[in-house]
Design an enzyme around this catalytic site. Structure first.
Site, short mmCIF file in Angstrom:
data_model
loop_
_atom_site.label_atom_id
_atom_site.label_comp_id
_atom_site.label_asym_id
_atom_site.label_seq_id
_atom_site.Cartn_x
_atom_site.Cartn_y
_atom_site.Cartn_z
N ASN A 119 9.69 -25.36 -16.78
CA ASN A 119 10.40 -25.23 -18.05
C ASN A 119 10.21 -26.57 -18.78
O ASN A 119 10.86 -27.56 -18.45
CB ASN A 119 11.88 -24.95 -17.77
CG ASN A 119 12.67 -24.71 -19.04
OD1 ASN A 119 12.15 -24.88 -20.15
ND2 ASN A 119 13.92 -24.33 -18.89
N ARG A 134 7.95 -21.22 -18.75
CA ARG A 134 8.90 -20.62 -19.69
C ARG A 134 8.43 -20.92 -21.11
O ARG A 134 8.24 -22.09 -21.47
CB ARG A 134 10.28 -21.21 -19.48
CG ARG A 134 11.26 -20.68 -20.48
CD ARG A 134 12.65 -21.20 -20.19
NE ARG A 134 13.56 -20.64 -21.17
CZ ARG A 134 14.55 -21.34 -21.70
NH1 ARG A 134 14.77 -22.58 -21.34
NH2 ARG A 134 15.34 -20.78 -22.58
N HIS A 156 17.20 -15.89 -24.34
CA HIS A 156 17.80 -15.81 -22.99
C HIS A 156 17.27 -14.58 -22.24
O HIS A 156 17.93 -14.07 -21.32
CB HIS A 156 19.34 -15.68 -23.02
CG HIS A 156 20.05 -16.92 -23.49
ND1 HIS A 156 21.22 -16.85 -24.21
CD2 HIS A 156 19.79 -18.22 -23.34
CE1 HIS A 156 21.64 -18.07 -24.48
NE2 HIS A 156 20.77 -18.94 -23.96
N HIS A 208 25.88 -13.66 -21.38
CA HIS A 208 25.31 -14.94 -20.92
C HIS A 208 26.05 -16.04 -21.67
O HIS A 208 25.81 -16.29 -22.84
CB HIS A 208 23.80 -14.97 -21.24
CG HIS A 208 23.14 -16.28 -20.91
ND1 HIS A 208 22.22 -16.43 -19.88
CD2 HIS A 208 23.26 -17.51 -21.47
CE1 HIS A 208 21.81 -17.67 -19.83
NE2 HIS A 208 22.41 -18.35 -20.79
N GLY A 236 26.62 -19.66 -21.74
CA GLY A 236 26.31 -21.06 -21.41
C GLY A 236 26.75 -21.90 -22.59
O GLY A 236 27.67 -21.52 -23.31
N ASN A 237 26.08 -23.02 -22.79
CA ASN A 237 26.35 -23.77 -24.01
C ASN A 237 25.82 -22.94 -25.18
O ASN A 237 26.52 -22.68 -26.15
CB ASN A 237 25.72 -25.16 -23.91
CG ASN A 237 26.26 -26.08 -24.96
OD1 ASN A 237 27.37 -25.89 -25.46
ND2 ASN A 237 25.47 -27.04 -25.36
N ARG A 266 26.82 -24.22 -31.79
CA ARG A 266 26.25 -23.41 -32.87
C ARG A 266 27.29 -22.46 -33.45
O ARG A 266 28.13 -21.95 -32.70
CB ARG A 266 25.09 -22.56 -32.35
CG ARG A 266 23.90 -23.37 -31.88
CD ARG A 266 22.77 -22.40 -31.52
NE ARG A 266 21.75 -23.07 -30.79
CZ ARG A 266 21.23 -22.62 -29.64
NH1 ARG A 266 21.67 -21.49 -29.11
NH2 ARG A 266 20.29 -23.29 -29.04
N LEU A 294 32.85 -26.43 -21.84
CA LEU A 294 33.96 -25.54 -21.51
C LEU A 294 34.93 -26.14 -20.48
O LEU A 294 36.11 -25.80 -20.47
CB LEU A 294 33.43 -24.19 -21.00
CG LEU A 294 32.82 -23.31 -22.10
CD1 LEU A 294 32.05 -22.13 -21.49
CD2 LEU A 294 33.91 -22.78 -23.04
N ARG A 295 34.44 -27.08 -19.66
CA ARG A 295 35.35 -27.73 -18.71
C ARG A 295 36.39 -28.56 -19.46
O ARG A 295 37.57 -28.54 -19.13
CB ARG A 295 34.56 -28.60 -17.72
CG ARG A 295 33.83 -27.76 -16.69
CD ARG A 295 32.75 -28.54 -16.00
NE ARG A 295 31.62 -28.75 -16.91
CZ ARG A 295 30.39 -29.03 -16.51
NH1 ARG A 295 30.12 -29.15 -15.24
NH2 ARG A 295 29.42 -29.19 -17.40
N GLY A 304 30.07 -18.30 -18.00
CA GLY A 304 30.36 -16.96 -17.46
C GLY A 304 30.53 -16.98 -15.95
O GLY A 304 31.35 -16.25 -15.39
N GLU A 305 29.77 -17.85 -15.29
CA GLU A 305 29.82 -17.89 -13.82
C GLU A 305 31.05 -18.64 -13.30
O GLU A 305 31.52 -18.37 -12.20
CB GLU A 305 28.56 -18.61 -13.29
CG GLU A 305 27.29 -17.80 -13.50
CD GLU A 305 26.03 -18.60 -13.22
OE1 GLU A 305 26.11 -19.71 -12.65
OE2 GLU A 305 24.94 -18.10 -13.57
N GLU A 333 16.93 -18.27 -14.04
CA GLU A 333 15.75 -18.10 -14.90
C GLU A 333 14.48 -18.61 -14.21
O GLU A 333 13.41 -18.03 -14.37
CB GLU A 333 15.99 -18.83 -16.23
CG GLU A 333 16.98 -18.06 -17.11
CD GLU A 333 17.79 -18.93 -18.05
OE1 GLU A 333 18.54 -19.80 -17.54
OE2 GLU A 333 17.70 -18.73 -19.26
#
Ligand code: ADP
Length: 395
Positions: A7, A88, A177, A202, A204-205, A235, A277-278, A327-328, A382
């Site tokens: 990636n 990727r 994604h 999904h 994530g950030n 965003r 998110l933390r 999400g996880e 991924e």
């Protein structure tokens, strides 16, 4: 067979070396600050993590060091053992609905659609060329973030704008994604033992939601670019486009400035002043008002898409799946989202939700047994998706 999953960004290169089809990770690591004079890299060797600071003038330099480390640490005996490299590639345009082996024609085609992803595709191509130079006998495979969404129908991928913008300039929804949405779809196919109807979140950030019908993507929230859809870390997601010209006039700024604000200073960051998110969760538990508001908005946007896709799937949804960093691991966001879905009869098991944290190695169902639709929390991967696609093409 050994293959690399790569990636490459404009100044970074993340890698994993797999032994396939066993899917065993032989090593992994990353290069940072390529092209500047404070480059550094990390590579795992057995239980050790090697970290070095070096000059990384370009991607060729990073690839050269990576291959040298693989041999000198005896991770491979010789470079001939690496039979393939999967890359990727963010944008496959209209042309690619699956991963492909990179020939000179494919390379030219990816170059020709670089306009659609000017920050991402040229960087990924630098990675491809660097590996082509360094290990010319290895097969190169392109794995596109857009490919999985190419099954979306015309009426859903077109924007209600002059049709000629689509014809002349390829302006349409592409979705992103895709490697993650595909990975989760395959995982659910193997869990449910049939081609499932899913709503995949999904989170994530960057964040996107997809509707999957019988294993095939029928809609997704991101659009022509990853800026569309739900509110994200930094965003805005979907907004009224007239805000752009209005603020440009008021602030006497140019398009680049506003583009940067909508990309990097909006979403959770714009409302709460923080995007991880933390941090958001800590402030939420401390009842910080801007953060409470941001979570209210964030979860509402997710719920809007889930409700819309529930209808799109004719009310027949086998599972709602949460994945990616948030999400996880974020039980607070999941709880707020699921609680808002009560009109659909979806109910959360609070204890299971708190316990199911992928970071701690726990995946699974977080809804109650009475819930009309089961809700899953699943780890996405991924890099492994790239490795599987690459192996399927060259293996
Ligand atoms: P991206 O690739 O878009 O950066 P990731 O899938 O890596 O996305 O997810 C990053 C997001 O996941 C961040 O917003 C981060 O706060 C969130 N995240 C990671 N770990 C946790 C956690 N333990 N609890 C809540 N959120 C988390």
């Amino acid at each position: 067979m050994k293959l690399l999953s790569i990636n490459a960004g404009s100044s970074t290169l993340k890698f994993r070396l797999y032994d396939m089809p066993e899917e065993k990770i032989l090593t992994k690591g990353n290069f940072e600050c390529i092209g500047s004079n404070n480059g550094e890299y990390t590579i795992r060797v057995g239980d050790r993590k090697i970290h070095k600071e070096v000059l990384l003038s370009d991607h060729n330099a990073a690839v050269g060091i990576l291959l040298e480390e693989l041999v000198s640490n005896k991770i491979v005996k010789s470079l001939d053992e690496i039979e393939a490299v999967g890359h990727r590639i963010v944008h496959g345009g209209n042309k690619y609905s699956k991963s492909v082996e990179i020939t000179s024609r494919v390379l030219k085609e990816i170059e020709s659609i670089s306009d659609l992803a000017p920050l991402h595709n040229p960087a990924a191509l630098n990675g491809v060329r660097a590996f082509m130079n360094a290990i010319p006998n290895a097969k190169m495979v392109a794995c596109f973030d857009t490919a999985f969404h190419q099954t979306i129908k015309e009426a859903d991928y077109l924007y209600p704008i002059p049709y000629e913008w689509y014809v002349k300039y390829d302006v349409r929804k592409y979705g992103f994604h895709g490697l993650s949405h595909k990975f989760i779809t395959e995982k659910m196919t193997s869990i449910l033992k049939r081609k499932p109807n899913l709503i995949i979140c999904h989170i994530g950030n960057g964040a996107s939601i997809s509707a999957i019908k019988e294993g095939v993507c029928v809609d997704t929230s991101m659009g022509f670019t990853p800026n569309a859809g739900i509110m994200m870390g930094t965003r805005s997601g979907d907004i009224d486009y007239s805000i752009i010209s209005y603020i440009m006039k008021k602030e006497e700024r140019n398009l680049e400035w506003i583009d940067n604000k909508l990309n990097k200073a909006s979403g959770l960051q714009g409302i709460a002043g923080m995007n991880d998110l933390r941090d958001i969760d800590r402030a939420y538990l401390a009842n910080e008002q801007k953060v409470v508001l941001a979570i209210e908005m964030y979860t509402e946007k997710i719920v809007n898409y889930i409700a819309k896709y529930f209808v799109k799937l004719g009310g027949r949804v086998d599972a709602i799946c949460f994945t990616a960093g948030g999400g996880e691991n974020d039980d607070i966001i999941r709880k707020e989202v699921i609680n808002k879905l009560y009109p659909l009869g979806i109910t959360l098991d609070d204890i299971k939700n708190k316990e199911t944290i992928v970071r701690k190695g726990i995946e699974g169902v977080i809804s109650t047994s009475e819930s009309t639709i089961p809700v899953y929390v699943l780890a996405t991967d991924e890099e492994l998706m790239i490795a599987r696609d690459t192996y399927n093409i060259v293996g």
